[in-house]
Design an enzyme around this catalytic site. Structure first.
Site, PDB file in Angstrom:
ATOM      1  N   ASP A  32      39.297  34.199  39.091  1.00  0.00           N
ATOM      2  CA  ASP A  32      38.070  33.969  39.838  1.00  0.00           C
ATOM      3  C   ASP A  32      38.329  32.899  40.894  1.00  0.00           C
ATOM      4  O   ASP A  32      38.144  31.706  40.655  1.00  0.00           O
ATOM      5  CB  ASP A  32      36.966  33.521  38.879  1.00  0.00           C
ATOM      6  CG  ASP A  32      35.589  33.699  39.479  1.00  0.00           C
ATOM      7  OD1 ASP A  32      35.491  34.275  40.578  1.00  0.00           O
ATOM      8  OD2 ASP A  32      34.610  33.255  38.853  1.00  0.00           O
ATOM      9  N   GLU A  91      36.702  36.554  33.692  1.00  0.00           N
ATOM     10  CA  GLU A  91      35.887  37.376  34.587  1.00  0.00           C
ATOM     11  C   GLU A  91      36.163  38.860  34.428  1.00  0.00           C
ATOM     12  O   GLU A  91      35.268  39.689  34.512  1.00  0.00           O
ATOM     13  CB  GLU A  91      36.151  36.978  36.039  1.00  0.00           C
ATOM     14  CG  GLU A  91      35.360  37.813  37.037  1.00  0.00           C
ATOM     15  CD  GLU A  91      35.752  37.553  38.479  1.00  0.00           C
ATOM     16  OE1 GLU A  91      35.300  38.320  39.354  1.00  0.00           O
ATOM     17  OE2 GLU A  91      36.505  36.610  38.727  1.00  0.00           O
ATOM     18  N   LYS A 119      41.975  39.061  35.952  1.00  0.00           N
ATOM     19  CA  LYS A 119      41.341  38.963  37.267  1.00  0.00           C
ATOM     20  C   LYS A 119      40.884  37.520  37.442  1.00  0.00           C
ATOM     21  O   LYS A 119      39.899  37.095  36.855  1.00  0.00           O
ATOM     22  CB  LYS A 119      40.157  39.913  37.400  1.00  0.00           C
ATOM     23  CG  LYS A 119      39.544  39.905  38.792  1.00  0.00           C
ATOM     24  CD  LYS A 119      38.326  40.806  38.880  1.00  0.00           C
ATOM     25  CE  LYS A 119      37.817  40.870  40.311  1.00  0.00           C
ATOM     26  NZ  LYS A 119      37.457  39.518  40.838  1.00  0.00           N
TER      27      LYS A 119
END
Length: 296
Positions: A39, A172, A37
């Site tokens: 950021d 993240e 994921k």
């Protein structure tokens, strides 16, 4: 999928993105792919006969802000395409850094990358009814290594194992997606996001209690009392009542450079707070208050 834009030119429309659902832990089973994921800013590259445009998650045209990425998209070997992805900037460790992203957009275009993870349209064909794994295979062949447009590679292993590696790397979180899923705009459980959170000690500056809204603890750096963000008060009822009592007993003035707010009760220095929050952020994000105590 397209609309007439004058002068005989077909222009593709922005497509509302598919949004992952927040999950407490990664899904199990073999019908999932797992990606980092990133950021950054969720974005969409649209290429058609009229040129290249780049849209924000909400459909705002930010083409002029991303000059270098527009040039990179022009180099893709396509007649038309809609590519879903994330615009990021990397830190010295090679990790996406949200706090530096805004500055890079305005001052350091050469530091921006577009990480592509889905392909919604290609050369006149709507691909959203295809299985995710097939869309991604086509996308991977379009992206040239070394470009400012990169492909988001799936990470091998079970969801649990991948998430452990992501936590160890200080990232993240991760996004897990069903291999056979179609692309549908809006919130979906076919994509699940799991965030890497840590707990840290801070100083409690005050509590904001506004009628009709959830309460928030205002958090500062230990020692300096510099405001770093707010944290949702998620403790149980007994602890919440104890917090209100402690705040009233230790009422004090607002810290320096903090404006007074009617719904905020500030406290004197001396109350520590344990906060659960996203790792690696300059200010608190997705934060919740877990505990508090008087400083020794």
């Amino acid at each position: 999928m397209s609309r007439r834009a004058g002068a005989g030119t077909d222009r593709l429309e922005f497509i509302d993105p598919l949004l992952p659902t927040l999950a407490e832990k990664p899904p199990e089973g073999d019908n999932w792919i797992h990606e980092v994921k990133f950021d950054g800013y969720r974005s969409q590259i649209v290429i058609d006969a009229g040129g290249v445009r780049i849209f924000t998650r909400n459909g705002l045209d930010w083409t002029k802000k991303y000059r270098d990425l527009v040039e990179a998209a022009k180099a893709l070997d396509v007649e038309s395409a809609i590519i879903d992805g994330e615009i990021i900037v990397l830190n010295e460790a090679g990790l996406s850094n949200f706090s530096e992203l805004r500055k890079a957009v305005t001052r350091r275009q050469h530091d921006l990358y577009f990480v592509a993870f889905d392909l919604l349209h290609l050369n006149g064909h709507d691909l959203r009814d295809m299985a995710l794994k097939d869309r991604r295979e086509i996308l991977a062949r379009l992206v040239e290594p070394g470009s400012r447009i990169q492909f988001s590679e799936a990470l091998p292993g079970t969801g649990k194992a991948v998430f452990h590696l992501i936590e160890q790397a200080g990232l993240e979180g991760m996004v897990s997606k069903r291999r056979d899923s179609k692309y549908r705009s809006g919130r979906s459980t076919n994509w699940l996001k799991v965030k890497a959170l840590i707990e840290s000690e801070f100083e409690l500056l005050g509590v904001e209690r506004e009628r009709g809204k959830p309460p928030f603890a205002l958090i500062g750096e230990p020692g300096t009392r510099k405001y770093v963000g707010s944290a949702f008060v998620s403790v149980n009822r007994e602890m919440r009542e104890r917090l209100w009592k402690r705040v009233q007993e230790h009422a004090g003035p607002a810290p320096k450079n903090m404006k007074g707010r009617l719904a905020t009760q500030w406290v004197k220095p001396g109350i520590k707070a344990r906060v659960k929050h996203l790792r690696g952020e300059e200010n608190l994000r997705h934060a919740s208050l877990r505990d508090f105590w008087d400083e020794d």
